[in-house]
Write a protein that holds these residues in place. Structure first.
Motif, PDB file in Angstrom:
ATOM      1  N   VAL A 189       4.013   5.697  -5.820  1.00  0.00           N
ATOM      2  CA  VAL A 189       4.453   5.970  -7.562  1.00  0.00           C
ATOM      3  C   VAL A 189       2.643   6.558  -8.007  1.00  0.00           C
ATOM      4  CG1 VAL A 189       3.534   4.403  -9.622  1.00  0.00           C
ATOM      5  CG2 VAL A 189       5.087   3.100  -7.389  1.00  0.00           C
ATOM      6  N   ALA A 190       1.591   6.648  -7.262  1.00  0.00           N
ATOM      7  CA  ALA A 190       0.585   7.239  -7.555  1.00  0.00           C
ATOM      8  C   ALA A 190       0.808   8.989  -7.082  1.00  0.00           C
ATOM      9  CB  ALA A 190      -0.643   6.934  -6.813  1.00  0.00           C
ATOM     10  N   THR A 191       1.699   9.188  -6.324  1.00  0.00           N
ATOM     11  CA  THR A 191       1.573  10.696  -6.302  1.00  0.00           C
ATOM     12  C   THR A 191       2.344  11.183  -7.095  1.00  0.00           C
ATOM     13  OG1 THR A 191       1.623   9.982  -3.403  1.00  0.00           O
ATOM     14  CG2 THR A 191       2.705  12.285  -4.179  1.00  0.00           C
ATOM     15  N   GLN A 192       3.684  10.139  -6.989  1.00  0.00           N
ATOM     16  CA  GLN A 192       4.236  10.682  -8.443  1.00  0.00           C
ATOM     17  C   GLN A 192       4.217  11.340  -9.527  1.00  0.00           C
ATOM     18  OE1 GLN A 192       8.484  11.320  -8.826  1.00  0.00           O
ATOM     19  NE2 GLN A 192       7.972  11.514  -6.275  1.00  0.00           N
ATOM     20  N   ILE A 193       3.111  10.128  -9.951  1.00  0.00           N
ATOM     21  CA  ILE A 193       2.084   9.951 -10.891  1.00  0.00           C
ATOM     22  C   ILE A 193       1.529  11.174 -11.354  1.00  0.00           C
ATOM     23  CG2 ILE A 193       0.774   8.981 -12.890  1.00  0.00           C
ATOM     24  CD1 ILE A 193       1.181   6.263 -11.862  1.00  0.00           C
ATOM     25  N   ILE A 194       0.757  11.659 -10.202  1.00  0.00           N
ATOM     26  CA  ILE A 194       0.124  12.572 -10.697  1.00  0.00           C
ATOM     27  C   ILE A 194       0.481  14.265 -10.015  1.00  0.00           C
ATOM     28  CG2 ILE A 194      -1.968  14.409  -9.199  1.00  0.00           C
ATOM     29  CD1 ILE A 194      -2.686  11.146 -10.137  1.00  0.00           C
ATOM     30  N   ARG A 206       3.981  20.506 -10.112  1.00  0.00           N
ATOM     31  CA  ARG A 206       3.303  21.674  -9.564  1.00  0.00           C
ATOM     32  C   ARG A 206       2.683  20.878  -8.488  1.00  0.00           C
ATOM     33  NH1 ARG A 206      -1.523  24.078 -10.774  1.00  0.00           N
ATOM     34  NH2 ARG A 206      -2.847  22.336 -12.338  1.00  0.00           N
ATOM     35  N   ALA A 207       2.563  22.226  -7.240  1.00  0.00           N
ATOM     36  CA  ALA A 207       2.009  21.931  -5.499  1.00  0.00           C
ATOM     37  C   ALA A 207       2.042  20.557  -5.210  1.00  0.00           C
ATOM     38  CB  ALA A 207       0.600  22.013  -5.919  1.00  0.00           C
ATOM     39  N   TYR A 208       3.704  20.270  -4.682  1.00  0.00           N
ATOM     40  CA  TYR A 208       4.374  18.904  -4.703  1.00  0.00           C
ATOM     41  C   TYR A 208       3.280  17.858  -3.147  1.00  0.00           C
ATOM     42  CZ  TYR A 208       6.688  14.722  -3.097  1.00  0.00           C
ATOM     43  OH  TYR A 208       7.134  13.564  -2.632  1.00  0.00           O
ATOM     44  N   TYR A 209       4.160  19.963  -2.520  1.00  0.00           N
ATOM     45  CA  TYR A 209       3.708  19.264  -1.067  1.00  0.00           C
ATOM     46  C   TYR A 209       1.609  19.024  -0.360  1.00  0.00           C
ATOM     47  CZ  TYR A 209       8.202  19.591  -0.091  1.00  0.00           C
ATOM     48  OH  TYR A 209       9.864  19.525  -0.319  1.00  0.00           O
ATOM     49  N   VAL A 210       0.496  19.718  -1.812  1.00  0.00           N
ATOM     50  CA  VAL A 210      -0.423  19.246  -1.885  1.00  0.00           C
ATOM     51  C   VAL A 210      -1.007  18.380  -2.273  1.00  0.00           C
ATOM     52  CG1 VAL A 210      -2.619  20.934  -2.733  1.00  0.00           C
ATOM     53  CG2 VAL A 210      -0.886  21.877  -2.251  1.00  0.00           C
ATOM     54  N   ILE A 211      -0.226  17.821  -2.936  1.00  0.00           N
ATOM     55  CA  ILE A 211      -0.566  16.341  -3.798  1.00  0.00           C
ATOM     56  C   ILE A 211      -0.267  16.068  -2.598  1.00  0.00           C
ATOM     57  CG2 ILE A 211      -0.042  15.158  -5.362  1.00  0.00           C
ATOM     58  CD1 ILE A 211       0.354  17.609  -7.693  1.00  0.00           C
ATOM     59  N   GLU A 212       0.927  15.566  -2.153  1.00  0.00           N
ATOM     60  CA  GLU A 212       1.468  14.431  -1.192  1.00  0.00           C
ATOM     61  C   GLU A 212       0.159  15.001   0.374  1.00  0.00           C
ATOM     62  OE1 GLU A 212       6.008  12.752   0.703  1.00  0.00           O
ATOM     63  OE2 GLU A 212       4.981  15.275   0.863  1.00  0.00           O
ATOM     64  N   MET A 213       0.143  15.240   0.167  1.00  0.00           N
ATOM     65  CA  MET A 213      -0.746  16.160   1.571  1.00  0.00           C
ATOM     66  C   MET A 213      -2.072  14.851   1.302  1.00  0.00           C
ATOM     67  SD  MET A 213      -2.155  18.980   3.812  1.00  0.00           S
ATOM     68  CE  MET A 213      -2.827  20.180   2.866  1.00  0.00           C
ATOM     69  N   GLU A 214      -2.871  15.148   0.279  1.00  0.00           N
ATOM     70  CA  GLU A 214      -4.267  15.192  -0.410  1.00  0.00           C
ATOM     71  C   GLU A 214      -4.250  13.336  -0.291  1.00  0.00           C
ATOM     72  OE1 GLU A 214      -7.899  15.662  -0.858  1.00  0.00           O
ATOM     73  OE2 GLU A 214      -7.033  16.511   0.379  1.00  0.00           O
ATOM     74  N   MET A 215      -3.373  13.188  -0.798  1.00  0.00           N
ATOM     75  CA  MET A 215      -3.157  11.850  -1.351  1.00  0.00           C
ATOM     76  C   MET A 215      -3.329  10.826   0.292  1.00  0.00           C
ATOM     77  SD  MET A 215      -3.008  10.965  -4.413  1.00  0.00           S
ATOM     78  CE  MET A 215      -1.956   8.316  -4.176  1.00  0.00           C
ATOM     79  N   ASN A 216      -1.959  11.497   1.283  1.00  0.00           N
ATOM     80  CA  ASN A 216      -2.348  10.252   2.204  1.00  0.00           C
ATOM     81  C   ASN A 216      -3.310  10.686   3.199  1.00  0.00           C
ATOM     82  OD1 ASN A 216       0.349   9.349   2.580  1.00  0.00           O
ATOM     83  ND2 ASN A 216       1.022  11.712   2.636  1.00  0.00           N
ATOM     84  N   ARG A 217      -4.309  11.750   3.024  1.00  0.00           N
ATOM     85  CA  ARG A 217      -5.811  11.700   4.021  1.00  0.00           C
ATOM     86  C   ARG A 217      -6.831  11.440   2.911  1.00  0.00           C
ATOM     87  NH1 ARG A 217     -10.464  14.690   3.463  1.00  0.00           N
ATOM     88  NH2 ARG A 217     -10.367  15.149   1.292  1.00  0.00           N
ATOM     89  N   LEU A 218      -6.724  11.037   1.400  1.00  0.00           N
ATOM     90  CA  LEU A 218      -7.830  10.515   1.001  1.00  0.00           C
ATOM     91  C   LEU A 218      -7.817   8.866   1.415  1.00  0.00           C
ATOM     92  CD1 LEU A 218      -7.569  12.272  -2.844  1.00  0.00           C
ATOM     93  CD2 LEU A 218      -9.739  11.691  -0.952  1.00  0.00           C
ATOM     94  N   PHE A 219      -6.459   7.874   1.165  1.00  0.00           N
ATOM     95  CA  PHE A 219      -6.400   6.581   1.088  1.00  0.00           C
ATOM     96  C   PHE A 219      -5.709   5.983   2.849  1.00  0.00           C
ATOM     97  CE2 PHE A 219      -5.230   7.894  -3.189  1.00  0.00           C
ATOM     98  CZ  PHE A 219      -5.740   6.790  -4.170  1.00  0.00           C
ATOM     99  N   HIS A 235       0.387  -0.854   0.160  1.00  0.00           N
ATOM    100  CA  HIS A 235       0.502   0.067  -0.146  1.00  0.00           C
ATOM    101  C   HIS A 235       1.095   1.331  -0.335  1.00  0.00           C
ATOM    102  CE1 HIS A 235      -2.778   2.826   2.153  1.00  0.00           C
ATOM    103  NE2 HIS A 235      -3.139   2.714   0.528  1.00  0.00           N
ATOM    104  N   GLU A 236       2.299   1.161   0.916  1.00  0.00           N
ATOM    105  CA  GLU A 236       3.072   2.577   0.758  1.00  0.00           C
ATOM    106  C   GLU A 236       3.609   2.674  -0.567  1.00  0.00           C
ATOM    107  OE1 GLU A 236       3.500   4.778   3.092  1.00  0.00           O
ATOM    108  OE2 GLU A 236       2.307   3.372   5.218  1.00  0.00           O
ATOM    109  N   GLN A 237       3.639   2.035  -1.304  1.00  0.00           N
ATOM    110  CA  GLN A 237       4.648   1.919  -2.435  1.00  0.00           C
ATOM    111  C   GLN A 237       3.543   2.334  -3.415  1.00  0.00           C
ATOM    112  OE1 GLN A 237       6.052  -2.006  -2.872  1.00  0.00           O
ATOM    113  NE2 GLN A 237       8.063  -2.065  -1.761  1.00  0.00           N
ATOM    114  N   PHE A 238       2.065   1.362  -3.223  1.00  0.00           N
ATOM    115  CA  PHE A 238       1.192   2.454  -4.475  1.00  0.00           C
ATOM    116  C   PHE A 238       0.992   4.012  -4.084  1.00  0.00           C
ATOM    117  CE2 PHE A 238      -3.199   3.348  -5.068  1.00  0.00           C
ATOM    118  CZ  PHE A 238      -3.311   3.234  -5.883  1.00  0.00           C
ATOM    119  N   LEU A 239       0.781   3.619  -3.322  1.00  0.00           N
ATOM    120  CA  LEU A 239       1.032   5.857  -2.552  1.00  0.00           C
ATOM    121  C   LEU A 239       2.271   6.608  -3.050  1.00  0.00           C
ATOM    122  CD1 LEU A 239      -1.064   5.719   0.955  1.00  0.00           C
ATOM    123  CD2 LEU A 239      -2.219   6.022  -1.598  1.00  0.00           C
TER     124      LEU A 239
END
Length: 459
Positions: free
Chosen positions: A210-215, A222-235, A204-208
């Motif tokens: 890789v998915a964060t990098q793809i997004i 752009r907005a790397y930390y916003v994407i990383e924070m929201e990905m961890n919150r969503l899943f 699960h950690e590896q999927f998150l």
């Protein structure tokens, strides 16, 4: 400084690094990343894993000639999710390179999940930008007052974001329940029903990661930390979000706008992820969203029809409906190997406000909705849906999956003296050495087969 090169080139035409001022010699000095002792310029940390941020010339040449999507695939001249995924696969750590994870990331349902995430984050980043701008407007000596209509529009925008979350949650719930051929990725064993907690957690950690990098790459980095924070919150949930200085802090009103009315934070032992919370509390007018991409919508709700169009139109055709999903559907000639914009190519394309099919000139914006839109939706009519939607997904060859699992061996082979060949040297070698070449009829037949696959034949 990066210059555009064609995929068929034998070697890259730029060096990856940074320029700095040399005070001693009073001149500019170019420092390559792989010669630098500062690994922060070379790597980026995502959920505790180090991904390459850039490539040196040798690594780039190997990637372009061994791992890049071939020209015989569908829409080879445009940027697709597969292109971004292949780049992330080459940049990700070697511990990710096991065949089970690679097969999982190439599964059609995972591909649809990534597609839904890209649509969601395209809209989420726009709403975050609006929140930050609005935060400045209502603060300070020249603060602006908000009217009731402003709050109504915010509620509609928040409901839109919730609808995109439903699309993501639908595919995610199918994956975690292990339905169909996803059963082999399910976290419990079939007979004893004991969960493989440690393996499943790493998976699960590896999927998150890789998915964060793809997004992130799809959103033009752009907005790397916003994407990383929201990905961890969503899943997962807000309990698992680290208290990092780079993460944005939202007020309760801003959180209500971004996270929606269904977001509930309880004790971590009873907490469910926001995606599952969306599925537990779906409004009646939003129920047809669960069938988008599965059955054709038949009804009078304009919002559902808009969602269906945005979700079902593939990346290469997004310009036909004037929609932008990051860099998806953009010409590959406008990007370098790392899928960063090559600005000289963009300038030479002569985009303008009147000719901007890929949203290069126009800034991302939020459409101002009708105040009565929610009431109109509640009174809309929905009919029975009995037209199934068939998806076309280009299957990945087994040799390609094995190639990815042997990525480190392939890179080591070429770095230790293996010869990388361009088109000219490969043809020259075949003319001299290869005695078992196919005859002309077979070559023509193979060519027609490829053309039949990539083009529509006239009756």
């Amino acid at each position: 400084m990066m210059k555009r090169i064609h995929v068929g080139s034998s070697a890259p035409k730029y060096q990856s690094g940074k320029w700095s001022w040399d005070k001693k010699h009073e001149s500019l000095h170019f420092e390559q990343y792989f010669d630098s002792e500062d690994t922060n310029e070379r790597y980026i940390n995502t959920n505790g894993y180090k991904f390459l941020r850039t490539l040196n010339q040798e690594e780039e040449t190997i990637f372009r000639q061994v791992f890049v999507r071939p020209d015989t695939s569908f829409d080879a001249d445009t940027v697709l999710i597969n292109d971004v995924r292949d780049l992330v696969f080459f940049l990700m750590p070697k511990e990710f390179l096991h065949i089970k994870f690679i097969e999982f990331m190439h599964h059609p349902l995972v591909h649809r999940l990534l597609h839904g995430l890209i649509i969601y984050f395209e809209y989420f980043l726009r709403l975050v930008e609006f929140v930050l701008i609005r935060r400045d407007e209502i603060a300070g000596d020249k603060a602006q007052m908000q009217c009731e209509q402003t709050n109504d529009i915010k509620r509609i925008w928040s409901s839109y974001l919730s609808q995109y979350r439903i699309l993501v949650a639908r595919d995610y719930s199918t994956i975690i329940t292990g339905e169909g051929d996803l059963k082999k990725y399910y976290h419990t064993k079939e007979i004893v029903r004991i969960s493989s907690t440690i393996k499943d957690r790493f998976f699960h950690e590896q999927f998150l990661a890789v998915a964060t990098q793809i997004i992130w790459i799809t959103m033009h980095r752009r907005a790397y930390y916003v994407i990383e924070m929201e990905m961890n919150r969503l899943f997962r949930s807000e309990h698992f979000i680290l208290n990092r200085q780079e993460y944005l802090k939202f007020s309760p009103a801003e959180r209500g706008l971004l996270y929606g009315r269904n977001n509930k934070l309880v004790n971590y032992q009873n907490q469910t992820s926001p995606l599952i919370q969306e599925l537990k509390n779906i409004a009646n007018e939003n129920m047809p969203i669960l069938w988008i991409g599965v059955r054709k919508y038949r009804g009078s709700d304009p919002r559902i029809a808009e969602l269906e169009l945005e979700y079902m139109v593939p990346g290469p055709q997004l310009r036909l409906i004037d929609v932008a999903h990051g860099l998806l559907g953009h010409p590959r000639l406008l990007y370098n190997t790392l899928l960063s914009l090559d600005w000289p190519s963009v300038r030479y394309s002569n985009f303008s406000t009147d000719h901007d099919p890929y949203h290069m000139v126009r800034q991302p914006n939020l459409r101002i909705p009708n105040i009565d839109e929610e009431e109109v939706r509640k009174r809309s009519q929905s009919l029975d849906m009995f037209y199934n939607v068939y998806r076309i997904y280009e299957p990945m060859r087994r040799e390609t999956l094995v190639n990815w699992s042997k990525r480190e061996k392939i890179i080591k082979y070429y770095q230790s003296g293996g010869i990388l060949q361009n088109v000219y040297t490969r043809c020259e070698k075949q003319l001299v050495i290869d005695d078992n070449r196919p005859d002309i009829k077979q070559v023509v037949s193979n060519f027609l087969d490829v053309m039949q696959k990539l083009r529509k034949q006239k009756n």
